[in-house]
Design a protein around this motif. Structure first.
Motif, PDB file in Angstrom:
ATOM      1  N   PHE A 191      43.186  45.642  25.451  1.00 43.52           N
ATOM      2  CA  PHE A 191      42.289  46.199  26.491  1.00 43.52           C
ATOM      3  C   PHE A 191      42.027  45.778  27.665  1.00 43.52           C
ATOM      4  CE2 PHE A 191      40.961  46.346  21.906  1.00 43.52           C
ATOM      5  CZ  PHE A 191      40.458  47.618  21.867  1.00 43.52           C
ATOM      6  N   HIS A 192      41.712  46.788  28.761  1.00 44.15           N
ATOM      7  CA  HIS A 192      41.603  46.342  30.055  1.00 44.15           C
ATOM      8  C   HIS A 192      39.910  46.730  30.464  1.00 44.15           C
ATOM      9  CE1 HIS A 192      45.925  45.912  30.827  1.00 44.15           C
ATOM     10  NE2 HIS A 192      46.190  46.811  29.889  1.00 44.15           N
ATOM     11  N   TYR A 193      39.236  45.800  31.019  1.00 39.13           N
ATOM     12  CA  TYR A 193      37.895  45.989  31.212  1.00 39.13           C
ATOM     13  C   TYR A 193      37.844  46.316  32.815  1.00 39.13           C
ATOM     14  CZ  TYR A 193      35.507  44.699  27.217  1.00 39.13           C
ATOM     15  OH  TYR A 193      35.130  44.741  25.710  1.00 39.13           O
ATOM     16  N   PHE A 194      37.177  47.597  33.270  1.00 45.44           N
ATOM     17  CA  PHE A 194      37.015  47.836  34.587  1.00 45.44           C
ATOM     18  C   PHE A 194      35.452  47.830  34.862  1.00 45.44           C
ATOM     19  CE2 PHE A 194      40.839  49.659  33.236  1.00 45.44           C
ATOM     20  CZ  PHE A 194      41.674  49.542  34.140  1.00 45.44           C
ATOM     21  N   LYS A 195      35.046  46.570  35.496  1.00 44.99           N
ATOM     22  CA  LYS A 195      33.606  46.665  35.740  1.00 44.99           C
ATOM     23  C   LYS A 195      33.209  47.456  37.016  1.00 44.99           C
ATOM     24  CE  LYS A 195      33.396  42.001  33.683  1.00 44.99           C
ATOM     25  NZ  LYS A 195      32.704  40.606  33.793  1.00 44.99           N
ATOM     26  N   GLY A 196      32.028  47.971  36.793  1.00 45.25           N
ATOM     27  CA  GLY A 196      31.673  48.444  38.022  1.00 45.25           C
ATOM     28  C   GLY A 196      29.823  48.391  38.118  1.00 45.25           C
ATOM     29  N   ARG A 197      29.299  48.515  39.272  1.00 39.27           N
ATOM     30  CA  ARG A 197      28.006  48.475  39.330  1.00 39.27           C
ATOM     31  C   ARG A 197      27.522  49.918  39.595  1.00 39.27           C
ATOM     32  NH1 ARG A 197      26.474  48.354  44.805  1.00 39.27           N
ATOM     33  NH2 ARG A 197      28.346  48.346  46.277  1.00 39.27           N
ATOM     34  N   ARG A 198      26.406  50.161  38.906  1.00 39.13           N
ATOM     35  CA  ARG A 198      25.547  51.441  38.831  1.00 39.13           C
ATOM     36  C   ARG A 198      24.968  51.652  40.151  1.00 39.13           C
ATOM     37  NH1 ARG A 198      24.611  54.647  34.756  1.00 39.13           N
ATOM     38  NH2 ARG A 198      24.936  52.838  33.336  1.00 39.13           N
ATOM     39  N   VAL A 199      25.314  53.082  40.499  1.00 41.38           N
ATOM     40  CA  VAL A 199      24.891  53.445  42.090  1.00 41.38           C
ATOM     41  C   VAL A 199      23.680  54.403  41.814  1.00 41.38           C
ATOM     42  CG1 VAL A 199      25.260  54.980  44.209  1.00 41.38           C
ATOM     43  CG2 VAL A 199      27.329  53.425  43.146  1.00 41.38           C
TER      44      VAL A 199
END
Length: 265
Positions: A191-199
């Motif tokens: 697994f690879h996690y791609f973290k992001g913040r909500r806009v």
């Protein structure tokens, strides 16, 4: 220049479907082509209706592209009925493109269903096994797996379950999670996690189309899968963050933000 083809429905308002796909291809320096599967009446406020293109015409469009122009990657979007799925799957087996990215478009952002219920099994049997990457959001992953998804562990399990249907890699998009916008990629091994913040933005029309098209473009341009996803995710984030206010509902992302910035606009 790499050549990428979209097999998808239309959007006369320009924010999703084949329009978003082709804008994304061009923004990534690729030559954009499109095969239309359905004529969709929609805008930023929702889907009003659609008319499917006949399987014969879909096949003819695919042949017209592949018999004339080298194709480096294919992105597949709206495929609403079993007949459409079967004809596309047959042509993919015939032409064997290097990369196939499938965005399983089931329900529009407005809630309008774009994949007939009777087509779900055909999608699983015919198209998913041909996907190098499948990009479901959480609601779509729930439909495909029949399991409730509410945390990272269930996102991981859903990705593995979908991969078991034949897809080489599965990206479960976390934009529907309340806490964040982390996506999880299962590449068949880990697994690879791609973290992001909500806009906080209403300019989210066509984000799924644009993300999958960006992944297809990046793969065509020679990136490995993990990098292709990471760069695509940043592209969509920038497009949302710098979107122009268009329409009265959920407007489109700014597909050419980075190019406009470089041009000093």
């Amino acid at each position: 220049m790499k050549h990428v083809v979209s097999i998808a429905g239309t959007d006369p308002s320009g924010g999703a479907g084949a329009a978003a796909d082709c804008k994304t291809f061009c923004a990534h320096g690729c030559y954009a082509m499109n095969v239309i599967t359905a004529v969709v009446s929609q805008n930023t406020q929702g889907v009003r209706g659609y008319m499917n293109v006949t399987p014969e015409m879909i096949a003819s469009q695919i042949d017209a592209v592949f018999e004339d122009i080298e194709v480096d990657a294919v992105k597949i979007g709206m495929v609403s009925v079993p007949e459409t799925i079967r004809i596309i799957a047959g042509k993919l087996r015939q032409y064997k493109p290097s990369f196939v990215v499938v965005d399983p478009v089931m329900v529009a952002t407005s809630g309008h269903r774009l994949l007939a219920e009777e087509a779900e099994q055909t999608l699983k049997e015919e198209l998913i096994p041909l996907a190098d990457v499948l990009t479901p959001n959480i609601p779509e992953a729930e439909v495909l797996t029949g399991r409730h998804i509410d945390d990272f562990a269930s996102m991981e399990q859903a990705a593995k379950d979908i991969a078991a249907l034949g897809a080489k890699a599965v990206l479960v998009k976390g934009g529907h999670r309340v806490e964040d916008a982390t996506d999880i990629l299962y590449d068949g091994e880990g697994f690879h996690y791609f973290k992001g913040r909500r806009v906080e933005s209403t300019s989210t029309h066509g984000t799924g189309c644009s993300l999958s098209s960006a992944i297809a473009s990046n793969l065509a341009n020679g990136m490995n899968l993990a990098d292709a996803v990471a760069v695509a995710k940043q592209y969509v984030f920038d497009g949302i963050s710098h979107a122009e206010p268009i329409g009265k509902g959920h407007g489109p992302i700014h597909h050419f933000y980075s190019l406009y910035r470089k041009a000093g606009m």
